[in-house]
Scaffold this motif. Structure first.
Motif, PDB file in Angstrom:
ATOM      1  N   UNK A 219     127.186   4.871 -18.219  1.00  0.00           N
ATOM      2  CA  UNK A 219     125.842   5.377 -18.495  1.00  0.00           C
ATOM      3  C   UNK A 219     124.958   4.157 -18.720  1.00  0.00           C
ATOM      4  N   UNK A 220     123.972   3.945 -17.834  1.00  0.00           N
ATOM      5  CA  UNK A 220     123.161   2.719 -17.855  1.00  0.00           C
ATOM      6  C   UNK A 220     121.678   3.076 -17.898  1.00  0.00           C
ATOM      7  N   UNK A 221     120.834   2.111 -18.274  1.00  0.00           N
ATOM      8  CA  UNK A 221     119.386   2.362 -18.177  1.00  0.00           C
ATOM      9  C   UNK A 221     119.014   2.698 -16.736  1.00  0.00           C
ATOM     10  N   UNK A 222     118.142   3.679 -16.565  1.00  0.00           N
ATOM     11  CA  UNK A 222     117.753   4.097 -15.217  1.00  0.00           C
ATOM     12  C   UNK A 222     117.156   2.917 -14.463  1.00  0.00           C
ATOM     13  N   UNK A 223     117.703   2.558 -13.307  1.00  0.00           N
ATOM     14  CA  UNK A 223     117.180   1.422 -12.555  1.00  0.00           C
ATOM     15  C   UNK A 223     115.762   1.688 -12.063  1.00  0.00           C
ATOM     16  N   UNK A 224     114.966   0.644 -12.032  1.00  0.00           N
ATOM     17  CA  UNK A 224     113.580   0.787 -11.584  1.00  0.00           C
ATOM     18  C   UNK A 224     113.500   0.894 -10.065  1.00  0.00           C
ATOM     19  N   UNK A 225     114.492   0.317  -9.380  1.00  0.00           N
ATOM     20  CA  UNK A 225     114.493   0.306  -7.917  1.00  0.00           C
ATOM     21  C   UNK A 225     115.740   1.013  -7.394  1.00  0.00           C
ATOM     22  N   UNK A 226     115.558   1.915  -6.429  1.00  0.00           N
ATOM     23  CA  UNK A 226     116.661   2.631  -5.792  1.00  0.00           C
ATOM     24  C   UNK A 226     116.524   2.488  -4.279  1.00  0.00           C
ATOM     25  N   UNK A 227     117.649   2.225  -3.642  1.00  0.00           N
ATOM     26  CA  UNK A 227     117.705   2.170  -2.178  1.00  0.00           C
ATOM     27  C   UNK A 227     118.431   3.415  -1.707  1.00  0.00           C
ATOM     28  N   UNK A 228     117.748   4.281  -0.978  1.00  0.00           N
ATOM     29  CA  UNK A 228     118.301   5.567  -0.571  1.00  0.00           C
ATOM     30  C   UNK A 228     119.195   5.428   0.654  1.00  0.00           C
ATOM     31  N   UNK A 229     120.444   5.951   0.544  1.00  0.00           N
ATOM     32  CA  UNK A 229     121.383   5.937   1.662  1.00  0.00           C
ATOM     33  C   UNK A 229     121.892   7.343   1.974  1.00  0.00           C
ATOM     34  N   UNK A 230     121.114   8.367   1.624  1.00  0.00           N
ATOM     35  CA  UNK A 230     121.522   9.737   1.926  1.00  0.00           C
ATOM     36  C   UNK A 230     120.433  10.424   2.735  1.00  0.00           C
ATOM     37  N   UNK A 231     120.825  11.494   3.410  1.00  0.00           N
ATOM     38  CA  UNK A 231     119.873  12.359   4.094  1.00  0.00           C
ATOM     39  C   UNK A 231     119.561  13.530   3.171  1.00  0.00           C
ATOM     40  N   UNK A 232     118.283  13.788   2.970  1.00  0.00           N
ATOM     41  CA  UNK A 232     117.908  14.875   2.069  1.00  0.00           C
ATOM     42  C   UNK A 232     118.351  16.222   2.635  1.00  0.00           C
ATOM     43  N   UNK A 233     119.007  17.002   1.798  1.00  0.00           N
ATOM     44  CA  UNK A 233     119.483  18.289   2.252  1.00  0.00           C
ATOM     45  C   UNK A 233     118.482  19.410   2.059  1.00  0.00           C
ATOM     46  N   UNK A 234     117.464  19.211   1.229  1.00  0.00           N
ATOM     47  CA  UNK A 234     116.507  20.273   0.955  1.00  0.00           C
ATOM     48  C   UNK A 234     115.209  19.658   0.430  1.00  0.00           C
ATOM     49  N   UNK A 235     114.109  20.429   0.446  1.00  0.00           N
ATOM     50  CA  UNK A 235     112.857  19.932  -0.143  1.00  0.00           C
ATOM     51  C   UNK A 235     113.012  19.588  -1.625  1.00  0.00           C
ATOM     52  N   UNK A 236     113.915  20.302  -2.310  1.00  0.00           N
ATOM     53  CA  UNK A 236     114.125  20.002  -3.727  1.00  0.00           C
ATOM     54  C   UNK A 236     114.647  18.585  -3.920  1.00  0.00           C
ATOM     55  N   UNK A 237     115.515  18.137  -3.000  1.00  0.00           N
ATOM     56  CA  UNK A 237     116.026  16.763  -3.081  1.00  0.00           C
ATOM     57  C   UNK A 237     114.885  15.761  -2.967  1.00  0.00           C
ATOM     58  N   UNK A 238     113.983  16.010  -2.010  1.00  0.00           N
ATOM     59  CA  UNK A 238     112.864  15.091  -1.791  1.00  0.00           C
ATOM     60  C   UNK A 238     111.969  15.032  -3.023  1.00  0.00           C
ATOM     61  N   UNK A 239     111.649  16.189  -3.584  1.00  0.00           N
ATOM     62  CA  UNK A 239     110.740  16.209  -4.730  1.00  0.00           C
ATOM     63  C   UNK A 239     111.398  15.643  -5.981  1.00  0.00           C
ATOM     64  N   UNK A 240     112.704  15.683  -6.041  1.00  0.00           N
ATOM     65  CA  UNK A 240     113.399  15.061  -7.172  1.00  0.00           C
ATOM     66  C   UNK A 240     113.162  13.554  -7.168  1.00  0.00           C
ATOM     67  N   UNK A 241     113.199  12.939  -5.974  1.00  0.00           N
ATOM     68  CA  UNK A 241     112.903  11.508  -5.877  1.00  0.00           C
ATOM     69  C   UNK A 241     111.420  11.243  -6.117  1.00  0.00           C
ATOM     70  N   UNK A 242     110.561  12.187  -5.715  1.00  0.00           N
ATOM     71  CA  UNK A 242     109.133  12.043  -6.000  1.00  0.00           C
ATOM     72  C   UNK A 242     108.912  11.989  -7.510  1.00  0.00           C
ATOM     73  N   UNK A 243     109.556  12.883  -8.244  1.00  0.00           N
ATOM     74  CA  UNK A 243     109.438  12.880  -9.706  1.00  0.00           C
ATOM     75  C   UNK A 243     109.984  11.583 -10.291  1.00  0.00           C
ATOM     76  N   UNK A 244     111.042  11.047  -9.706  1.00  0.00           N
ATOM     77  CA  UNK A 244     111.647   9.800 -10.165  1.00  0.00           C
ATOM     78  C   UNK A 244     110.644   8.647 -10.097  1.00  0.00           C
ATOM     79  N   UNK A 245     109.733   8.700  -9.139  1.00  0.00           N
ATOM     80  CA  UNK A 245     108.799   7.589  -8.906  1.00  0.00           C
ATOM     81  C   UNK A 245     107.510   7.694  -9.727  1.00  0.00           C
ATOM     82  N   UNK A 246     107.332   8.766 -10.465  1.00  0.00           N
ATOM     83  CA  UNK A 246     106.053   8.979 -11.134  1.00  0.00           C
ATOM     84  C   UNK A 246     105.743   7.945 -12.209  1.00  0.00           C
TER      85      UNK A 246
END
Length: 255
Positions: A71-98
């Motif tokens: 369990x670590x401090x949430x990293x400020x930078x993420x490199x995405x290596x997955x294909x989004x399976x649903x709009x919910x996945x995309x918006x989850x990353x959008x919330x992560x960037x707020x």
């Protein structure tokens, strides 16, 4: 003070493979080497482990060439290596960037036909590209008249040999369609169907009408010491914004 983390977003399948092959897996070796160069530490994260409301995240980090849960401090930078399976996945990353976090390679759902259309715009590459079209009954008949062996593959995602469909001309006007089916025991096996150009199987027409397939001229793989291999090329921007390429020669067997 420990090195700042860079998150590598992967799916559970990739994470499981890296966990078993941490010493040799390309992902772990490449990311670890790049992070050491800049005083960073890679951590592997699954999308289901991300909670935009939390300041910490469950991740997997490299310790003595092995992956360990932490369990670590949430990293400020993420490199995405997955294909989004649903709009919910995309918006989850959008919330992560707020709150100022960065996600690189956020959208990577480019299809084979879209990439092919870009590649053929370069006259230097056009000669080397196998003929390919988005799957449709009309395009299927068009390419069948030109070539003796074809492949029908998903437009997106990884196309492994066991999942591919193939069309082979066995005599004048007669074709063999090979496609995967699941047996009663749950194994993936190849089924075969012979037909004429004037009477395409209804199931083949169904698959060719789907927008998520492409039909391509079959290109035999080169061999080295009787083993087939292929060259994978990865193109992405480097630290200065310039385009870089990485090439990997991968030996493998194709049925």
């Amino acid at each position: 003070m420990s090195d700042p983390y860079v998150g590598i977003l992967v799916n559970s399948h990739v994470l499981d493979r890296i966990s078993k092959e941490a010493r040799s897996a390309e992902e772990s070796r490449g990311y670890a080497e790049a992070c050491r160069r800049y005083g960073l530490q890679p951590c592997f994260i699954r999308l289901e482990d991300i909670d935009p409301e939390q300041r910490e995240v469950n991740a997997f980090i490299l310790k003595e060439s092995r992956l360990a849960a932490a369990c670590i401090p949430a990293p400020r930078v993420i490199y995405n290596r997955i294909h989004h399976g649903s709009p919910e996945d995309y918006w989850k990353l959008e919330d992560w960037c707020r709150d100022g976090k960065l996600v690189y390679n956020r959208w990577n759902g480019y299809g084979r036909q879209e990439i092919y259309d870009h590649l053929k715009e370069d006259a230097n590459l056009l000669f080397h590209l196998p003929e390919q079209y988005g799957a449709s009954p009309g395009n299927l008949l068009l390419i069948m008249r030109k070539h003796d062996k074809l492949r029908l593959i998903p437009d997106k995602g990884t196309a492994v040999a066991a999942e591919e469909m193939s069309l082979t001309r066995v005599s004048d006007g007669v074709w063999r369609w090979s496609y995967p089916v699941t047996s009663k025991t749950g194994q993936l096996v190849k089924n075969q169907w012979h037909f004429t150009e004037s009477e395409l199987p209804a199931l083949l027409l169904h698959w060719s009408r789907r927008e998520d397939f492409v039909v391509r001229k079959h290109m035999p793989l080169p061999e080295y010491r009787k083993r087939p291999w292929e060259l994978h090329v990865c193109v992405q921007r480097g630290e200065n914004g310039n385009w870089l390429t990485q090439r990997h020669r991968l030996p493998f067997y194709r049925s």
